[in-house]
Design a protein around this motif. Structure first.
Motif, PDB file in Angstrom:
ATOM      1  N   TRP A   1    -173.599 -55.686  60.677  1.00 46.51           N
ATOM      2  CA  TRP A   1    -173.793 -56.622  59.345  1.00 46.51           C
ATOM      3  C   TRP A   1    -172.465 -56.474  58.757  1.00 46.51           C
ATOM      4  O   TRP A   1    -171.793 -57.724  58.452  1.00 46.51           O
ATOM      5  N   ALA A   2    -172.064 -55.473  58.378  1.00 47.17           N
ATOM      6  CA  ALA A   2    -170.586 -55.437  57.749  1.00 47.17           C
ATOM      7  C   ALA A   2    -169.448 -56.040  58.562  1.00 47.17           C
ATOM      8  O   ALA A   2    -168.687 -56.963  57.950  1.00 47.17           O
ATOM      9  N   CYS A   3    -169.542 -55.910  59.878  1.00 47.45           N
ATOM     10  CA  CYS A   3    -168.673 -56.758  60.544  1.00 47.45           C
ATOM     11  C   CYS A   3    -168.772 -58.259  60.633  1.00 47.45           C
ATOM     12  O   CYS A   3    -167.661 -59.011  60.345  1.00 47.45           O
ATOM     13  N   CYS A   4    -169.863 -58.698  60.688  1.00 45.52           N
ATOM     14  CA  CYS A   4    -170.245 -60.148  60.375  1.00 45.52           C
ATOM     15  C   CYS A   4    -169.779 -60.317  59.000  1.00 45.52           C
ATOM     16  O   CYS A   4    -169.114 -61.561  58.876  1.00 45.52           O
ATOM     17  N   GLN A   5    -169.818 -59.595  57.942  1.00 43.88           N
ATOM     18  CA  GLN A   5    -169.515 -60.080  56.691  1.00 43.88           C
ATOM     19  C   GLN A   5    -167.840 -60.214  56.649  1.00 43.88           C
ATOM     20  O   GLN A   5    -167.479 -61.395  56.021  1.00 43.88           O
ATOM     21  N   ILE A   6    -167.274 -59.579  57.147  1.00 42.93           N
ATOM     22  CA  ILE A   6    -165.652 -59.411  57.461  1.00 42.93           C
ATOM     23  C   ILE A   6    -165.341 -60.782  57.979  1.00 42.93           C
ATOM     24  O   ILE A   6    -164.280 -61.591  57.488  1.00 42.93           O
ATOM     25  N   ASN A   7    -165.923 -61.203  59.085  1.00 48.04           N
ATOM     26  CA  ASN A   7    -165.573 -62.424  59.699  1.00 48.04           C
ATOM     27  C   ASN A   7    -165.861 -63.672  58.999  1.00 48.04           C
ATOM     28  O   ASN A   7    -165.071 -64.551  58.707  1.00 48.04           O
ATOM     29  N   VAL A   8    -167.040 -63.426  58.141  1.00 41.69           N
ATOM     30  CA  VAL A   8    -167.502 -64.717  57.346  1.00 41.69           C
ATOM     31  C   VAL A   8    -166.128 -64.571  56.233  1.00 41.69           C
ATOM     32  O   VAL A   8    -165.690 -65.906  55.633  1.00 41.69           O
ATOM     33  N   ALA A   9    -165.984 -63.517  55.567  1.00 42.36           N
ATOM     34  CA  ALA A   9    -165.198 -63.635  54.554  1.00 42.36           C
ATOM     35  C   ALA A   9    -163.532 -64.066  55.007  1.00 42.36           C
ATOM     36  O   ALA A   9    -162.869 -64.700  54.149  1.00 42.36           O
ATOM     37  N   SER A  10    -163.329 -63.958  56.231  1.00 44.47           N
ATOM     38  CA  SER A  10    -161.903 -64.068  56.837  1.00 44.47           C
ATOM     39  C   SER A  10    -161.728 -65.758  56.825  1.00 44.47           C
ATOM     40  O   SER A  10    -160.644 -66.283  56.852  1.00 44.47           O
ATOM     41  N   ALA A  11    -162.714 -66.684  56.611  1.00 48.76           N
ATOM     42  CA  ALA A  11    -162.843 -67.935  56.376  1.00 48.76           C
ATOM     43  C   ALA A  11    -162.243 -68.375  55.202  1.00 48.76           C
ATOM     44  O   ALA A  11    -162.664 -68.153  54.111  1.00 48.76           O
ATOM     45  N   VAL A  12    -161.031 -69.139  55.032  1.00 59.29           N
ATOM     46  CA  VAL A  12    -160.722 -69.715  53.824  1.00 59.29           C
ATOM     47  C   VAL A  12    -161.500 -70.479  53.232  1.00 59.29           C
ATOM     48  O   VAL A  12    -161.966 -71.663  53.847  1.00 59.29           O
ATOM     49  N   SER A  13    -161.767 -70.306  51.864  1.00 58.29           N
ATOM     50  CA  SER A  13    -162.549 -71.435  50.818  1.00 58.29           C
ATOM     51  C   SER A  13    -161.734 -71.782  49.707  1.00 58.29           C
ATOM     52  O   SER A  13    -160.819 -71.082  49.375  1.00 58.29           O
ATOM     53  N   TYR A  14    -161.892 -72.884  49.334  1.00 58.06           N
ATOM     54  CA  TYR A  14    -161.314 -73.560  48.351  1.00 58.06           C
ATOM     55  C   TYR A  14    -161.979 -73.564  46.807  1.00 58.06           C
ATOM     56  O   TYR A  14    -163.111 -73.923  47.138  1.00 58.06           O
ATOM     57  N   GLN A  15    -161.267 -73.788  45.986  1.00 61.92           N
ATOM     58  CA  GLN A  15    -161.961 -74.159  44.661  1.00 61.92           C
ATOM     59  C   GLN A  15    -160.985 -74.965  43.965  1.00 61.92           C
ATOM     60  O   GLN A  15    -159.842 -74.745  43.541  1.00 61.92           O
ATOM     61  N   PHE A  16    -161.649 -76.339  43.385  1.00 58.83           N
ATOM     62  CA  PHE A  16    -160.714 -77.104  42.751  1.00 58.83           C
ATOM     63  C   PHE A  16    -160.477 -76.673  41.176  1.00 58.83           C
ATOM     64  O   PHE A  16    -161.679 -76.144  40.724  1.00 58.83           O
ATOM     65  N   LEU A  17    -159.501 -76.971  40.651  1.00 61.94           N
ATOM     66  CA  LEU A  17    -159.293 -76.810  39.197  1.00 61.94           C
ATOM     67  C   LEU A  17    -160.002 -77.879  38.312  1.00 61.94           C
ATOM     68  O   LEU A  17    -159.986 -79.090  38.599  1.00 61.94           O
ATOM     69  N   ASN A  18    -160.668 -77.343  37.354  1.00 64.66           N
ATOM     70  CA  ASN A  18    -161.285 -78.149  36.344  1.00 64.66           C
ATOM     71  C   ASN A  18    -160.212 -78.663  35.392  1.00 64.66           C
ATOM     72  O   ASN A  18    -159.170 -78.130  35.287  1.00 64.66           O
ATOM     73  N   VAL A  19    -160.465 -79.887  34.893  1.00 59.91           N
ATOM     74  CA  VAL A  19    -159.511 -80.450  33.951  1.00 59.91           C
ATOM     75  C   VAL A  19    -160.116 -81.131  32.703  1.00 59.91           C
ATOM     76  O   VAL A  19    -161.193 -81.705  32.864  1.00 59.91           O
ATOM     77  N   THR A  20    -159.323 -81.073  31.761  1.00 58.34           N
ATOM     78  CA  THR A  20    -159.762 -81.828  30.367  1.00 58.34           C
ATOM     79  C   THR A  20    -158.652 -82.108  29.830  1.00 58.34           C
ATOM     80  O   THR A  20    -157.482 -81.899  29.819  1.00 58.34           O
ATOM     81  N   SER A  21    -159.220 -83.196  29.088  1.00 62.75           N
ATOM     82  CA  SER A  21    -158.155 -84.087  28.253  1.00 62.75           C
ATOM     83  C   SER A  21    -157.865 -83.276  26.952  1.00 62.75           C
ATOM     84  O   SER A  21    -158.900 -82.836  26.327  1.00 62.75           O
ATOM     85  N   THR A  22    -156.489 -82.883  26.662  1.00 61.51           N
ATOM     86  CA  THR A  22    -156.195 -82.258  25.652  1.00 61.51           C
ATOM     87  C   THR A  22    -155.603 -83.256  24.536  1.00 61.51           C
ATOM     88  O   THR A  22    -155.178 -82.851  23.245  1.00 61.51           O
ATOM     89  N   GLY A  23    -155.349 -84.419  24.687  1.00 55.28           N
ATOM     90  CA  GLY A  23    -154.655 -85.430  23.738  1.00 55.28           C
ATOM     91  C   GLY A  23    -154.742 -86.781  24.246  1.00 55.28           C
ATOM     92  O   GLY A  23    -155.093 -87.066  25.297  1.00 55.28           O
ATOM     93  N   ALA A  24    -153.939 -87.739  23.597  1.00 57.10           N
ATOM     94  CA  ALA A  24    -154.137 -88.918  24.029  1.00 57.10           C
ATOM     95  C   ALA A  24    -153.202 -89.306  25.369  1.00 57.10           C
ATOM     96  O   ALA A  24    -153.657 -89.776  26.569  1.00 57.10           O
ATOM     97  N   THR A  25    -152.230 -88.374  25.567  1.00 58.83           N
ATOM     98  CA  THR A  25    -151.736 -88.648  27.005  1.00 58.83           C
ATOM     99  C   THR A  25    -151.500 -87.152  27.784  1.00 58.83           C
ATOM    100  O   THR A  25    -150.533 -86.985  28.225  1.00 58.83           O
ATOM    101  N   THR A  26    -152.396 -86.204  27.242  1.00 62.03           N
ATOM    102  CA  THR A  26    -152.291 -84.711  27.699  1.00 62.03           C
ATOM    103  C   THR A  26    -153.458 -84.236  28.363  1.00 62.03           C
ATOM    104  O   THR A  26    -154.349 -84.724  27.779  1.00 62.03           O
ATOM    105  N   SER A  27    -153.450 -83.662  29.466  1.00 61.15           N
ATOM    106  CA  SER A  27    -154.636 -82.877  30.063  1.00 61.15           C
ATOM    107  C   SER A  27    -154.151 -81.500  30.659  1.00 61.15           C
ATOM    108  O   SER A  27    -152.962 -81.196  30.467  1.00 61.15           O
ATOM    109  N   GLN A  28    -155.174 -80.722  30.773  1.00 61.63           N
ATOM    110  CA  GLN A  28    -154.816 -79.283  31.331  1.00 61.63           C
ATOM    111  C   GLN A  28    -155.820 -78.964  32.404  1.00 61.63           C
ATOM    112  O   GLN A  28    -157.180 -79.097  32.226  1.00 61.63           O
ATOM    113  N   PHE A  29    -155.326 -78.431  33.554  1.00 60.99           N
ATOM    114  CA  PHE A  29    -156.178 -78.123  34.737  1.00 60.99           C
ATOM    115  C   PHE A  29    -156.203 -76.265  34.412  1.00 60.99           C
ATOM    116  O   PHE A  29    -155.027 -75.889  33.891  1.00 60.99           O
ATOM    117  N   THR A  30    -157.309 -75.871  34.763  1.00 61.41           N
ATOM    118  CA  THR A  30    -157.503 -74.510  34.547  1.00 61.41           C
ATOM    119  C   THR A  30    -158.249 -73.705  35.764  1.00 61.41           C
ATOM    120  O   THR A  30    -159.010 -74.391  36.388  1.00 61.41           O
TER     121      THR A  30
END
Length: 255
Positions: free
Chosen positions: A18-47
């Motif tokens: 089971w541990a070996c399988c988990q290591i193999n699964v963990a080795s796959a690259v996964s991504y997370q997109f940054l959330n973004v909010t408007s902070t002013g009329a012409t400004t925003s921020q990714f976090t």
């Protein structure tokens, strides 16, 4: 009651597998997109949700250059790019809208973010009804020099699955920074699909996108995205979890 040697060995081997399988699964690259909010009329921020800091967005337009949906980031939510980034689901992006016969500079300040070679930058939906390219990507490096994105590595192109389908591929000339319209992929599509790159040079202070829209094109709204690799548990951590589970199971079976 004592646990029999044979069953104990089988149990240990099962947990190790089971541990070996988990290591193999963990080795796959996964991504997370940054959330973004408007902070002013012409400004925003990714976090970053992974403790990597923030990317601040600022915008400069010529007189009358900002479109009515400029900086209204909710207008492109949800966006989705799960073919290139499986498991990311619905994600947020920053919307910059430039009017016809206007110029714009959209700046992404990376000085508050822990940039890595795996950080992803994406652009979606530039207009395809003009011959002359109207967007130019430039980097501000560690010594404030302006550089083309020559190290950018194309991860791929993809339609935004929850928005309009693109008519053409979006293409970046990394030697010059010019964005242009590539091959036709959908006769009934609108503008371009999205393109995503990694390998942003470490030490980059800003990514700037310069726009120069001609007359009578109806303006153009462009989506921008950042994503990062989700940190993986180390193999040592997984092994310790497996050993701990083995001890718990053995103790339970031997009582």
């Amino acid at each position: 009651m004592r646990l029999q040697l044979g069953s104990s060995r089988a149990l240990l081997l099962g947990v190790m597998a089971w541990a070996c399988c988990q290591i193999n699964v963990a080795s796959a690259v996964s991504y997370q997109f940054l959330n973004v909010t408007s902070t002013g009329a012409t400004t925003s921020q990714f976090t970053s949700a992974n403790g990597n800091g923030v990317i601040n967005v600022s915008q400069v337009f010529s007189a009358g250059g900002a479109g009515p949906l400029n900086n209204v980031n909710t207008a492109i939510f949800p966006s989705e790019f799960t073919t290139l980034f499986p498991g990311t689901g619905q994600v947020q992006g920053h919307l910059a809208q430039t009017n016809s016969n206007s110029t714009s500079v959209i700046s992404f300040d990376l000085t508050g973010y822990n940039l890595s070679a795996s950080t992803v930058f994406g652009i979606w939906n530039i207009l395809n009804d003009v011959v002359t390219p109207v967007y130019d990507v430039k980097l501000i490096d560690a010594v404030n020099a302006i550089q083309p994105p020559s190290t950018f590595n194309l991860i791929g192109n993809q339609d935004n699955q929850t928005q309009v389908a693109g008519a053409n591929n979006l293409v970046l000339n990394t030697a010059t920074g010019v964005l242009s319209v590539g091959a036709l992929i959908n006769n009934s599509g609108t503008h371009t699909n999205a393109a995503f790159w990694n390998n942003i040079p470490l030490g980059t202070k800003q990514i700037n996108v310069y726009g120069n829209l001609p007359v009578n094109v109806g303006g153009d709204g462009v989506g921008y995205y950042f994503a990062e690799v989700v940190p993986e548990p180390s193999s040592a951590t997984i092994a310790l979890v497996a050993i701990g589970m083995t001890g718990l199971i053995v103790r339970k079976r031997s009582t």
